[in-house]
Design an enzyme around this catalytic site. Sequence first.
Site, short mmCIF file in Angstrom:
data_model
loop_
_atom_site.label_atom_id
_atom_site.label_comp_id
_atom_site.label_asym_id
_atom_site.label_seq_id
_atom_site.Cartn_x
_atom_site.Cartn_y
_atom_site.Cartn_z
N ALA A 72 50.63 32.59 33.62
CA ALA A 72 49.59 33.62 33.62
C ALA A 72 48.63 33.33 32.48
O ALA A 72 49.01 32.72 31.48
CB ALA A 72 50.21 35.00 33.44
N ASP A 95 51.02 51.16 26.88
CA ASP A 95 50.33 50.81 28.13
C ASP A 95 51.34 50.52 29.25
O ASP A 95 51.38 49.42 29.78
CB ASP A 95 49.43 49.60 27.90
N ALA A 134 45.19 35.09 30.23
CA ALA A 134 44.30 36.22 29.96
C ALA A 134 43.30 35.83 28.88
O ALA A 134 43.23 34.66 28.48
CB ALA A 134 45.12 37.44 29.54
#
Length: 323
Positions: free
Chosen positions: A23, A179, A25
Amino acid sequence: ILEEELGGAPDELFATFEIQPLAAASTAQVHRAKLFSGEQVVVKVQRPGIRTQMKADMGIMQRAASVAARRSEDLRAIDLQGMIEQFSTSVLAELDLLGEAYNAMRLTENMAGLEGVHIPRIYLELSTSRVLTMEFIKGVKISDIEAIEAAGLEREVVARNALRAVVKQLLIDGFFHADPHPGNVLVNLQTGEINFIDCGMVGQLDLTQRVNLIQLILAMQQGDVAGMGQILRNLSVPFVVKVDEKGYKRDFERVIRRQMYIGGSGGFGQVVNEGLDLLRSHGLRLDPNLTMAIKALMQGEAFATLLYPAGGIVGEGAEMVQE
Protein backbone atom coordinates in the site's frame (compact mmCIF):
# COMPACT_ATOMS: atom_id res chain seq x y z
CA ILE A 1 15.99 4.83 3.88
CA LEU A 2 16.20 1.29 5.27
CA GLU A 3 19.97 1.42 4.89
CA GLU A 4 20.15 4.84 6.54
CA GLU A 5 17.84 3.95 9.41
CA LEU A 6 18.54 0.26 10.07
CA GLY A 7 22.07 -0.07 8.73
CA GLY A 8 21.45 -2.68 6.06
CA ALA A 9 19.82 -3.50 2.74
CA PRO A 10 16.39 -5.21 2.75
CA ASP A 11 17.83 -8.65 1.95
CA GLU A 12 20.22 -8.33 4.91
CA LEU A 13 17.52 -7.24 7.37
CA PHE A 14 14.69 -9.58 6.33
CA ALA A 15 14.38 -13.16 5.11
CA THR A 16 12.14 -11.84 2.31
CA PHE A 17 11.15 -8.30 1.38
CA GLU A 18 8.64 -7.36 -1.35
CA ILE A 19 9.99 -4.34 -3.21
CA GLN A 20 6.53 -3.63 -4.69
CA PRO A 21 4.57 -1.86 -1.91
CA LEU A 22 1.46 -3.47 -0.48
CA ALA A 23 0.00 0.00 0.00
CA ALA A 24 1.17 3.56 -0.61
CA ALA A 25 -0.01 6.90 0.77
CA SER A 26 1.18 10.49 0.84
CA THR A 27 3.61 10.22 3.75
CA ALA A 28 4.78 6.59 3.62
CA GLN A 29 4.41 3.25 1.89
CA VAL A 30 4.11 -0.26 3.32
CA HIS A 31 5.94 -3.40 2.17
CA ARG A 32 5.32 -7.03 3.10
CA ALA A 33 8.30 -8.91 4.50
CA LYS A 34 9.25 -11.98 6.54
CA LEU A 35 11.65 -12.06 9.47
CA PHE A 36 14.44 -14.63 9.71
CA SER A 37 12.46 -16.07 12.66
CA GLY A 38 9.55 -16.73 10.28
CA GLU A 39 7.02 -14.06 11.33
CA GLN A 40 5.11 -12.25 8.58
CA VAL A 41 5.44 -8.47 8.95
CA VAL A 42 4.79 -5.19 7.17
CA VAL A 43 7.39 -2.43 7.01
CA LYS A 44 6.21 1.18 6.83
CA VAL A 45 8.85 3.35 5.15
CA GLN A 46 8.55 7.14 5.27
CA ARG A 47 8.94 9.12 2.07
CA PRO A 48 12.13 11.18 1.62
CA GLY A 49 11.73 14.88 2.47
CA ILE A 50 8.15 14.47 3.69
CA ARG A 51 8.72 16.20 7.04
CA THR A 52 9.83 19.47 5.38
CA GLN A 53 6.95 19.27 2.88
CA MET A 54 4.34 18.61 5.58
CA LYS A 55 5.54 21.50 7.77
CA ALA A 56 5.23 23.83 4.79
CA ASP A 57 1.74 22.52 3.95
CA MET A 58 0.56 22.85 7.56
CA GLY A 59 1.87 26.41 7.71
CA ILE A 60 -0.14 27.32 4.61
CA MET A 61 -3.29 25.73 6.07
CA GLN A 62 -2.87 27.55 9.39
CA ARG A 63 -2.41 30.93 7.73
CA ALA A 64 -5.41 30.33 5.46
CA ALA A 65 -7.55 29.28 8.45
CA SER A 66 -6.54 32.41 10.35
CA VAL A 67 -7.54 34.69 7.45
CA ALA A 68 -10.80 32.78 6.83
CA ALA A 69 -11.79 32.80 10.52
CA ARG A 70 -11.33 36.58 10.74
CA ARG A 71 -13.80 37.00 7.87
CA SER A 72 -16.42 34.41 8.83
CA GLU A 73 -18.38 34.08 12.06
CA ASP A 74 -19.38 30.53 11.08
CA LEU A 75 -15.73 29.48 10.80
CA ARG A 76 -14.96 31.07 14.17
CA ALA A 77 -17.95 29.16 15.55
CA ILE A 78 -16.52 25.78 14.63
CA ASP A 79 -13.05 26.92 15.79
CA LEU A 80 -11.49 26.33 12.38
CA GLN A 81 -8.10 27.52 13.62
CA GLY A 82 -8.24 25.16 16.60
CA MET A 83 -9.21 22.27 14.35
CA ILE A 84 -6.34 22.96 11.93
CA GLU A 85 -3.87 23.31 14.80
CA GLN A 86 -5.04 20.01 16.29
CA PHE A 87 -4.85 18.36 12.85
CA SER A 88 -1.38 19.80 12.23
CA THR A 89 -0.11 18.60 15.60
CA SER A 90 -1.51 15.11 14.98
CA VAL A 91 -0.19 14.85 11.42
CA LEU A 92 3.29 16.08 12.29
CA ALA A 93 3.39 13.74 15.30
CA GLU A 94 2.51 10.87 12.95
CA LEU A 95 5.71 11.56 11.02
CA ASP A 96 7.67 10.19 13.99
CA LEU A 97 6.91 6.51 13.50
CA LEU A 98 8.19 5.72 16.99
CA GLY A 99 5.16 7.69 18.19
CA GLU A 100 2.92 5.27 16.30
CA ALA A 101 4.88 2.40 17.85
CA TYR A 102 4.22 3.82 21.32
CA ASN A 103 0.51 4.29 20.56
CA ALA A 104 0.19 0.68 19.38
CA MET A 105 2.05 -0.68 22.40
CA ARG A 106 -0.06 1.35 24.84
CA LEU A 107 -3.29 0.32 23.11
CA THR A 108 -2.10 -3.31 23.25
CA GLU A 109 -1.70 -3.00 27.01
CA ASN A 110 -5.11 -1.35 27.42
CA MET A 111 -6.91 -3.89 25.22
CA ALA A 112 -5.21 -6.92 26.80
CA GLY A 113 -8.22 -7.82 28.96
CA LEU A 114 -10.77 -7.70 26.13
CA GLU A 115 -11.79 -10.85 24.30
CA GLY A 116 -11.55 -10.84 20.51
CA VAL A 117 -9.54 -7.59 20.18
CA HIS A 118 -5.96 -7.29 18.92
CA ILE A 119 -3.41 -4.57 18.13
CA PRO A 120 -0.53 -5.44 15.75
CA ARG A 121 2.74 -6.32 17.47
CA ILE A 122 5.57 -3.81 17.00
CA TYR A 123 9.17 -4.95 16.33
CA LEU A 124 11.17 -2.16 17.96
CA GLU A 125 14.53 -3.63 16.96
CA LEU A 126 13.54 -2.98 13.32
CA SER A 127 11.88 0.39 13.88
CA THR A 128 13.06 4.02 13.97
CA SER A 129 11.42 7.42 13.54
CA ARG A 130 11.28 6.79 9.74
CA VAL A 131 10.77 3.00 9.58
CA LEU A 132 8.17 0.94 11.44
CA THR A 133 8.07 -2.85 11.38
CA MET A 134 4.90 -4.48 12.67
CA GLU A 135 2.93 -7.71 12.56
CA PHE A 136 1.13 -8.41 9.28
CA ILE A 137 -2.64 -8.51 9.83
CA LYS A 138 -4.81 -10.52 7.49
CA GLY A 139 -8.47 -9.57 7.52
CA VAL A 140 -11.36 -7.72 5.92
CA LYS A 141 -12.87 -4.34 6.71
CA ILE A 142 -15.38 -4.55 9.56
CA SER A 143 -17.97 -3.15 7.14
CA ASP A 144 -17.61 -6.19 4.82
CA ILE A 145 -20.74 -7.94 6.09
CA GLU A 146 -20.86 -10.38 3.18
CA ALA A 147 -17.38 -11.75 3.92
CA ILE A 148 -18.03 -11.88 7.68
CA GLU A 149 -21.25 -13.84 7.17
CA ALA A 150 -19.66 -16.14 4.58
CA ALA A 151 -16.96 -17.00 7.13
CA GLY A 152 -19.65 -18.17 9.55
CA LEU A 153 -18.89 -15.48 12.14
CA GLU A 154 -21.66 -14.18 14.42
CA ARG A 155 -22.25 -10.56 13.48
CA GLU A 156 -23.55 -9.71 16.95
CA VAL A 157 -20.39 -11.00 18.63
CA VAL A 158 -18.09 -9.14 16.23
CA ALA A 159 -20.09 -5.93 16.69
CA ARG A 160 -20.07 -6.14 20.48
CA ASN A 161 -16.37 -6.91 20.69
CA ALA A 162 -15.57 -3.91 18.48
CA LEU A 163 -17.91 -1.57 20.35
CA ARG A 164 -16.58 -2.73 23.72
CA ALA A 165 -13.05 -1.88 22.54
CA VAL A 166 -14.12 1.62 21.46
CA VAL A 167 -15.98 2.19 24.76
CA LYS A 168 -12.99 1.10 26.84
CA GLN A 169 -10.56 3.26 24.87
CA LEU A 170 -12.70 6.39 25.01
CA LEU A 171 -14.67 6.20 28.24
CA ILE A 172 -12.46 4.15 30.57
CA ASP A 173 -8.81 4.59 29.52
CA GLY A 174 -9.09 8.02 27.89
CA PHE A 175 -6.45 6.99 25.32
CA PHE A 176 -8.08 6.17 22.02
CA HIS A 177 -7.56 5.36 18.35
CA ALA A 178 -8.74 8.62 16.84
CA ASP A 179 -9.66 7.32 13.38
CA PRO A 180 -11.46 3.96 13.69
CA HIS A 181 -12.99 3.99 10.21
CA PRO A 182 -13.67 0.54 8.64
CA GLY A 183 -10.34 0.55 6.77
CA ASN A 184 -8.52 0.73 10.10
CA VAL A 185 -10.64 -1.95 11.82
CA LEU A 186 -10.06 -5.37 10.29
CA VAL A 187 -11.76 -8.68 11.13
CA ASN A 188 -9.77 -11.92 10.99
CA LEU A 189 -12.14 -14.28 9.17
CA GLN A 190 -10.61 -17.36 10.79
CA THR A 191 -10.89 -16.20 14.41
CA GLY A 192 -13.36 -13.28 14.34
CA GLU A 193 -10.72 -11.16 16.08
CA ILE A 194 -10.99 -7.36 15.73
CA ASN A 195 -7.72 -5.67 14.74
CA PHE A 196 -7.14 -1.92 15.11
CA ILE A 197 -4.42 -0.91 12.65
CA ASP A 198 -2.73 2.41 11.77
CA CYS A 199 -2.36 3.79 15.29
CA GLY A 200 -0.66 7.00 14.18
CA MET A 201 -3.46 9.31 15.31
CA VAL A 202 -4.69 8.98 18.90
CA GLY A 203 -6.58 11.25 21.28
CA GLN A 204 -6.67 11.64 25.04
CA LEU A 205 -9.48 12.62 27.41
CA ASP A 206 -9.17 13.60 31.05
CA LEU A 207 -11.34 12.06 33.77
CA THR A 208 -13.89 14.90 33.81
CA GLN A 209 -14.39 14.66 30.04
CA ARG A 210 -14.82 10.88 30.22
CA VAL A 211 -17.36 11.14 33.05
CA ASN A 212 -19.34 13.75 31.12
CA LEU A 213 -19.44 11.53 28.00
CA ILE A 214 -20.61 8.58 30.12
CA GLN A 215 -23.32 10.77 31.65
CA LEU A 216 -24.35 11.87 28.14
CA ILE A 217 -24.84 8.24 27.09
CA LEU A 218 -26.82 7.49 30.28
CA ALA A 219 -29.03 10.55 29.72
CA MET A 220 -29.69 9.46 26.12
CA GLN A 221 -30.50 5.94 27.29
CA GLN A 222 -33.01 7.33 29.80
CA GLY A 223 -34.50 9.84 27.36
CA ASP A 224 -33.44 12.74 29.63
CA VAL A 225 -33.37 15.56 27.08
CA ALA A 226 -32.73 18.33 29.63
CA GLY A 227 -29.85 16.30 31.06
CA MET A 228 -28.35 15.79 27.60
CA GLY A 229 -28.50 19.52 26.93
CA GLN A 230 -26.81 20.35 30.24
CA ILE A 231 -24.04 17.79 29.73
CA LEU A 232 -23.22 19.09 26.24
CA ARG A 233 -23.23 22.60 27.71
CA ASN A 234 -20.79 21.43 30.42
CA LEU A 235 -18.47 20.10 27.70
CA SER A 236 -18.55 23.30 25.65
CA VAL A 237 -16.93 26.72 25.75
CA PRO A 238 -18.38 29.99 24.42
CA PHE A 239 -17.01 31.86 21.43
CA VAL A 240 -19.36 34.86 21.89
CA VAL A 241 -19.38 37.49 24.61
CA LYS A 242 -22.70 36.41 26.16
CA VAL A 243 -24.55 33.10 25.79
CA ASP A 244 -28.37 33.06 25.98
CA GLU A 245 -28.53 30.10 28.39
CA LYS A 246 -32.34 30.05 28.59
CA GLY A 247 -32.62 30.20 24.79
CA TYR A 248 -30.17 27.32 24.43
CA LYS A 249 -32.09 25.13 26.88
CA ARG A 250 -35.41 25.97 25.23
CA ASP A 251 -34.17 25.22 21.72
CA PHE A 252 -32.36 22.05 22.80
CA GLU A 253 -35.50 20.72 24.50
CA ARG A 254 -37.66 21.52 21.46
CA VAL A 255 -35.34 20.16 18.74
CA ILE A 256 -33.95 17.07 20.48
CA ARG A 257 -37.25 15.97 22.02
CA ARG A 258 -38.86 16.16 18.58
CA GLN A 259 -35.95 14.20 17.10
CA MET A 260 -36.27 11.46 19.73
CA TYR A 261 -40.05 11.19 19.34
CA ILE A 262 -39.92 10.98 15.55
CA GLY A 263 -36.80 8.86 15.13
CA GLY A 264 -36.70 6.96 18.40
CA SER A 265 -33.35 7.49 20.10
CA GLY A 266 -32.06 8.38 16.63
CA GLY A 267 -28.75 6.76 17.43
CA PHE A 268 -25.88 8.43 19.23
CA GLY A 269 -24.45 10.06 16.11
CA GLN A 270 -27.66 11.59 14.85
CA VAL A 271 -28.71 13.05 18.21
CA VAL A 272 -25.24 14.39 19.04
CA ASN A 273 -24.93 15.99 15.58
CA GLU A 274 -28.20 17.84 16.24
CA GLY A 275 -26.90 18.84 19.67
CA LEU A 276 -23.63 20.17 18.25
CA ASP A 277 -25.55 22.24 15.70
CA LEU A 278 -27.55 23.75 18.57
CA LEU A 279 -24.38 24.53 20.52
CA ARG A 280 -22.92 26.37 17.52
CA SER A 281 -26.09 28.33 16.89
CA HIS A 282 -25.89 29.59 20.50
CA GLY A 283 -22.23 30.57 20.39
CA LEU A 284 -20.81 27.39 21.94
CA ARG A 285 -18.36 24.73 20.76
CA LEU A 286 -16.42 21.72 21.99
CA ASP A 287 -12.65 21.77 22.20
CA PRO A 288 -10.93 19.95 19.29
CA ASN A 289 -9.93 16.88 21.34
CA LEU A 290 -13.53 16.32 22.46
CA THR A 291 -14.72 16.78 18.89
CA MET A 292 -12.23 14.08 17.83
CA ALA A 293 -13.48 11.79 20.63
CA ILE A 294 -17.13 12.18 19.68
CA LYS A 295 -16.24 11.52 16.03
CA ALA A 296 -14.50 8.30 17.11
CA LEU A 297 -17.55 7.27 19.16
CA MET A 298 -19.77 7.94 16.14
CA GLN A 299 -17.49 5.88 13.89
CA GLY A 300 -17.52 3.03 16.41
CA GLU A 301 -21.28 3.07 16.66
CA ALA A 302 -21.63 3.24 12.86
CA PHE A 303 -19.75 0.01 12.16
CA ALA A 304 -21.20 -1.76 15.23
CA THR A 305 -24.80 -1.02 14.28
CA LEU A 306 -24.10 -1.89 10.64
CA LEU A 307 -23.28 -5.41 11.86
CA TYR A 308 -25.89 -5.52 14.64
CA PRO A 309 -28.58 -2.82 14.32
CA ALA A 310 -30.12 -3.60 17.74
CA GLY A 311 -26.91 -2.62 19.55
CA GLY A 312 -25.05 0.68 19.59
CA ILE A 313 -23.68 3.16 22.10
CA VAL A 314 -27.07 4.14 23.52
CA GLY A 315 -28.43 0.58 23.68
CA GLU A 316 -25.37 -1.10 25.19
CA GLY A 317 -22.87 1.61 26.09
CA ALA A 318 -23.89 2.02 29.74
CA GLU A 319 -23.74 -1.73 30.35
CA MET A 320 -20.28 -1.89 28.76
CA VAL A 321 -19.05 1.02 30.90
CA GLN A 322 -20.21 -0.78 34.06
CA GLU A 323 -18.54 -3.98 32.85
